[in-house]
Scaffold this motif. Structure first.
Motif, PDB file in Angstrom:
ATOM      1  N   ALA A 209       0.742  -1.116   0.323  1.00  0.00           N
ATOM      2  CA  ALA A 209       0.310  -0.171   0.289  1.00  0.00           C
ATOM      3  C   ALA A 209       0.839   1.475   0.594  1.00  0.00           C
ATOM      4  CB  ALA A 209      -0.944  -0.061   1.395  1.00  0.00           C
ATOM      5  N   CYS A 210       0.205   2.015  -0.343  1.00  0.00           N
ATOM      6  CA  CYS A 210       0.673   3.603  -0.270  1.00  0.00           C
ATOM      7  C   CYS A 210       0.561   4.653   0.868  1.00  0.00           C
ATOM      8  CB  CYS A 210       0.262   4.959  -1.454  1.00  0.00           C
ATOM      9  SG  CYS A 210      -1.899   4.737  -1.654  1.00  0.00           S
ATOM     10  N   GLY A 211       1.202   5.627   0.776  1.00  0.00           N
ATOM     11  CA  GLY A 211       1.010   6.274   1.592  1.00  0.00           C
ATOM     12  C   GLY A 211       2.402   5.709   3.535  1.00  0.00           C
ATOM     13  N   HIS A 212       1.475   6.429   4.261  1.00  0.00           N
ATOM     14  CA  HIS A 212       2.801   6.184   5.808  1.00  0.00           C
ATOM     15  C   HIS A 212       2.204   5.857   6.605  1.00  0.00           C
ATOM     16  CE1 HIS A 212       5.753   7.797   8.713  1.00  0.00           C
ATOM     17  NE2 HIS A 212       6.049   7.198   8.268  1.00  0.00           N
ATOM     18  N   GLY A 213       2.230   4.949   7.074  1.00  0.00           N
ATOM     19  CA  GLY A 213       1.707   4.202   7.968  1.00  0.00           C
ATOM     20  C   GLY A 213      -0.230   4.759   8.361  1.00  0.00           C
ATOM     21  N   ASN A 214      -0.976   5.183   9.687  1.00  0.00           N
ATOM     22  CA  ASN A 214      -2.270   5.427   9.268  1.00  0.00           C
ATOM     23  C   ASN A 214      -2.556   7.000   9.003  1.00  0.00           C
ATOM     24  OD1 ASN A 214      -1.990   3.074  11.046  1.00  0.00           O
ATOM     25  ND2 ASN A 214      -2.436   4.259  12.836  1.00  0.00           N
ATOM     26  N   LEU A 215      -1.418   7.265   8.365  1.00  0.00           N
ATOM     27  CA  LEU A 215      -1.116   9.238   8.324  1.00  0.00           C
ATOM     28  C   LEU A 215      -2.384   8.973   6.842  1.00  0.00           C
ATOM     29  CD1 LEU A 215       1.681  10.376   9.476  1.00  0.00           C
ATOM     30  CD2 LEU A 215      -0.485   9.824  11.098  1.00  0.00           C
ATOM     31  N   ASP A 216      -1.896   8.794   6.311  1.00  0.00           N
ATOM     32  CA  ASP A 216      -2.056   9.183   4.513  1.00  0.00           C
ATOM     33  C   ASP A 216      -2.450   7.869   3.563  1.00  0.00           C
ATOM     34  OD1 ASP A 216       0.867   9.363   3.953  1.00  0.00           O
ATOM     35  OD2 ASP A 216       1.051  11.086   3.276  1.00  0.00           O
ATOM     36  N   GLY A 217      -2.635   7.961   2.336  1.00  0.00           N
ATOM     37  CA  GLY A 217      -2.659   6.732   1.538  1.00  0.00           C
ATOM     38  C   GLY A 217      -3.763   6.428   1.325  1.00  0.00           C
ATOM     39  N   CYS A 218      -2.894   5.040   0.463  1.00  0.00           N
ATOM     40  CA  CYS A 218      -4.569   3.663   1.412  1.00  0.00           C
ATOM     41  C   CYS A 218      -3.898   3.317   2.382  1.00  0.00           C
ATOM     42  CB  CYS A 218      -4.214   3.050   0.077  1.00  0.00           C
ATOM     43  SG  CYS A 218      -4.703   3.666  -1.765  1.00  0.00           S
ATOM     44  N   HIS A 219      -2.938   3.219   2.425  1.00  0.00           N
ATOM     45  CA  HIS A 219      -2.744   2.229   4.311  1.00  0.00           C
ATOM     46  C   HIS A 219      -3.111   3.427   5.619  1.00  0.00           C
ATOM     47  CE1 HIS A 219       0.227   0.642   6.543  1.00  0.00           C
ATOM     48  NE2 HIS A 219      -0.395  -0.035   6.838  1.00  0.00           N
ATOM     49  N   GLY A 220      -3.251   4.568   5.119  1.00  0.00           N
ATOM     50  CA  GLY A 220      -4.210   5.839   6.086  1.00  0.00           C
ATOM     51  C   GLY A 220      -5.472   5.034   6.095  1.00  0.00           C
ATOM     52  N   TRP A 221      -5.951   5.830   4.553  1.00  0.00           N
ATOM     53  CA  TRP A 221      -6.868   5.684   4.265  1.00  0.00           C
ATOM     54  C   TRP A 221      -7.843   3.655   5.240  1.00  0.00           C
ATOM     55  CZ3 TRP A 221     -11.428   2.072   2.089  1.00  0.00           C
ATOM     56  CH2 TRP A 221     -12.854   2.902   2.140  1.00  0.00           C
ATOM     57  N   ILE A 222      -7.054   3.073   4.812  1.00  0.00           N
ATOM     58  CA  ILE A 222      -7.646   1.310   5.775  1.00  0.00           C
ATOM     59  C   ILE A 222      -7.604   1.999   6.763  1.00  0.00           C
ATOM     60  CG2 ILE A 222      -6.524  -0.563   6.057  1.00  0.00           C
ATOM     61  CD1 ILE A 222      -5.128  -0.580   3.549  1.00  0.00           C
ATOM     62  N   HIS A 223      -6.575   1.948   7.726  1.00  0.00           N
ATOM     63  CA  HIS A 223      -6.396   2.255   9.440  1.00  0.00           C
ATOM     64  C   HIS A 223      -7.829   3.934   9.850  1.00  0.00           C
ATOM     65  CE1 HIS A 223      -3.953   0.131   9.843  1.00  0.00           C
ATOM     66  NE2 HIS A 223      -2.943   0.677   9.535  1.00  0.00           N
TER      67      HIS A 223
ATOM     68  N   ASP B  13     -14.689   0.142   8.682  1.00  0.00           N
ATOM     69  CA  ASP B  13     -15.896  -0.774   7.901  1.00  0.00           C
ATOM     70  C   ASP B  13     -15.872  -1.068   6.889  1.00  0.00           C
ATOM     71  OD1 ASP B  13     -17.280  -1.179  10.521  1.00  0.00           O
ATOM     72  OD2 ASP B  13     -17.867   0.728  10.181  1.00  0.00           O
ATOM     73  N   ASP B  14     -15.384  -0.041   6.021  1.00  0.00           N
ATOM     74  CA  ASP B  14     -15.019  -0.122   4.428  1.00  0.00           C
ATOM     75  C   ASP B  14     -13.873  -1.169   4.173  1.00  0.00           C
ATOM     76  OD1 ASP B  14     -16.837   1.928   3.634  1.00  0.00           O
ATOM     77  OD2 ASP B  14     -16.057   3.350   3.849  1.00  0.00           O
ATOM     78  N   ALA B  15     -12.899  -1.146   4.742  1.00  0.00           N
ATOM     79  CA  ALA B  15     -11.867  -1.702   4.476  1.00  0.00           C
ATOM     80  C   ALA B  15     -12.177  -3.058   5.298  1.00  0.00           C
ATOM     81  CB  ALA B  15     -10.293  -0.770   5.650  1.00  0.00           C
ATOM     82  N   LYS B  16     -13.011  -3.498   6.269  1.00  0.00           N
ATOM     83  CA  LYS B  16     -13.141  -5.102   5.699  1.00  0.00           C
ATOM     84  C   LYS B  16     -14.104  -4.887   5.026  1.00  0.00           C
ATOM     85  CE  LYS B  16     -13.175  -3.915  11.170  1.00  0.00           C
ATOM     86  NZ  LYS B  16     -14.301  -3.786  12.048  1.00  0.00           N
ATOM     87  N   ASP B  17     -15.209  -4.160   4.467  1.00  0.00           N
ATOM     88  CA  ASP B  17     -15.955  -4.891   3.515  1.00  0.00           C
ATOM     89  C   ASP B  17     -14.845  -5.680   2.124  1.00  0.00           C
ATOM     90  OD1 ASP B  17     -18.252  -5.088   4.718  1.00  0.00           O
ATOM     91  OD2 ASP B  17     -18.953  -2.552   3.967  1.00  0.00           O
ATOM     92  N   ASN B  18     -14.045  -4.413   1.954  1.00  0.00           N
ATOM     93  CA  ASN B  18     -13.016  -5.367   0.633  1.00  0.00           C
ATOM     94  C   ASN B  18     -12.005  -5.971   1.115  1.00  0.00           C
ATOM     95  OD1 ASN B  18     -13.945  -2.911  -1.298  1.00  0.00           O
ATOM     96  ND2 ASN B  18     -13.404  -1.362   0.097  1.00  0.00           N
ATOM     97  N   GLY B  19     -11.755  -6.621   2.643  1.00  0.00           N
ATOM     98  CA  GLY B  19     -10.573  -7.455   2.567  1.00  0.00           C
ATOM     99  C   GLY B  19      -9.822  -7.287   2.497  1.00  0.00           C
ATOM    100  N   TRP B  20      -9.614  -5.943   3.055  1.00  0.00           N
ATOM    101  CA  TRP B  20      -8.589  -5.100   3.450  1.00  0.00           C
ATOM    102  C   TRP B  20      -8.064  -5.569   4.452  1.00  0.00           C
ATOM    103  CZ3 TRP B  20     -10.319   0.141   0.030  1.00  0.00           C
ATOM    104  CH2 TRP B  20     -10.071  -0.701  -1.079  1.00  0.00           C
TER     105      TRP B  20
END
Length: 135
Positions: free
Chosen positions: A68-82, A86-93
């Motif tokens: 994933a792109c991004g830095h930790g829980n802050l930005d990019g997809c890694h941040g979006w997941i955190h 709920d959306d991340a669980k729906d997508n299996g992330w």
């Protein structure tokens, strides 16, 4: 520890564990590009995002990680997941305990199938579940 992954298909899957192995296997699935491609995507992957978090027994194995792109829980997809669990669980992330990440499909961008729901395996491979829509 340098690990030669050239013969990964010949290795015992139970031995394909650890940060030094899981990170390059996940990164290699899409040649270093972000697999998630959330609304916050920065395109180039940077980090191994655990699907089942280490605090819930998630291991350093390829089927438990997304590149994933991004830095930790802050930005990019890694941040979006955190920040959108709920959306991340729906997508299996995100795969909550006690589920096994190998048995939960995930919506990612793949080299062979484009944006699709796939199952990830320990050797860094994917198996098509169903074609999906963008997140």
């Amino acid at each position: 520890m340098a690990v030669d992954l050239a013969a990964v298909d010949e290795l015992d899957p139970d031995l394909l564990i650890g940060r030094e192995i899981a990170r390059p296997l996940a990164r290699g699935r899409l040649d270093g590009w972000c697999e998630v491609q959330s609304p916050w995507c920065q395109r180039r992957g940077r980090e191994f995002s655990h699907r089942r978090h280490a605090s819930q027994g998630g291991l350093w194995v390829a089927e438990n990680g997304l590149w994933a792109c991004g830095h930790g829980n802050l930005d990019g997809c890694h941040g979006w997941i955190h920040q959108h669990p709920d959306d991340a669980k729906d997508n299996g992330w995100i795969v909550p305990w006690p589920n096994d990440p190998a048995t939960v499909s995930t919506l990612i961008h793949t080299a062979n199938y484009g944006h699709a729901r796939v199952f990830l395996d320990r050797s860094g491979g994917v198996r098509l579940d169903q074609v999906g829509d963008a997140a």
